[in-house]
Design an enzyme around this catalytic site. Structure first.
Site, PDB file in Angstrom:
ATOM      1  N   GLY A  42      -5.361   2.533   2.154  1.00  0.00           N
ATOM      2  CA  GLY A  42      -5.471   1.118   2.511  1.00  0.00           C
ATOM      3  C   GLY A  42      -6.589   0.871   3.504  1.00  0.00           C
ATOM      4  O   GLY A  42      -7.317  -0.121   3.407  1.00  0.00           O
ATOM      5  N   CYS A  43      -6.747   1.786   4.445  1.00  0.00           N
ATOM      6  CA  CYS A  43      -7.784   1.625   5.465  1.00  0.00           C
ATOM      7  C   CYS A  43      -9.168   1.867   4.874  1.00  0.00           C
ATOM      8  O   CYS A  43     -10.142   1.235   5.289  1.00  0.00           O
ATOM      9  CB  CYS A  43      -7.503   2.545   6.651  1.00  0.00           C
ATOM     10  SG  CYS A  43      -5.948   2.113   7.472  1.00  0.00           S
TER      11      CYS A  43
END
Length: 152
Positions: A42-43
């Site tokens: 996600g990052c």
């Protein structure tokens, strides 16, 4: 509780991925996004998408900072691997999290939160954002609300 619209931007200093001390003045329009951890899917998505929009943010006069509780070495590797040109601020002691009122999870990692600051004041706060599409959606919201001009 995170800073809310109308709150003054905190006076903070942190080290970026290049090992340089950074003290944002927050006078212009600034996006500060807190993310969980370097190298997680996600990052990576969020950083990649802010990177893809970086030229548009810059042309609109918006400075972008990514912040996590990872250290400088981790940020350096993450930035090199993902081609990140904007500053990633290291917050291993949670001082920026505390200054912005960002919650941390049971592992001490920042909970995904984004702030928009203009003229030294928080004008938008976003909690629990989805990393996919956030950079573009935020840019369009800033344009639609008249905060930035994309007619260049």
């Amino acid at each position: 509780m995170p800073l809310e619209p109308g709150d003054p931007a905190p006076n903070v200093t942190a080290t970026d991925q290049h090992g340089e001390s950074v003290s944002p003045d927050f006078e212009g329009t600034t996006v500060v996004y807190f993310y969980v951890e370097d190298g997680t899917p996600g990052c990576e998505t969020q950083a990649d998408q802010f990177g893809l929009e970086a030229e548009t943010y810059e042309a609109a006069g918006v400075t972008v900072y990514g912040v996590s509780t990872d250290d400088v070495d981790s940020h350096r590797e993450f930035a090199a691997e993902r081609g990140i040109a904007f500053d990633l601020l290291a917050d291993p002691d949670g001082e920026l999290c505390e200054a912005f009122g960002v919650e941390r999870d049971h592992n001490g990692r920042a909970v995904r939160t984004t702030f928009v600051i203009d003229d030294g004041e928080v004008i938008r706060t976003y909690e629990g954002v989805s990393p996919d599409g956030h950079a573009r959606d935020l840019l369009m919201e800033l344009y639609d609300s008249g905060v930035v001009d994309l007619d260049f």
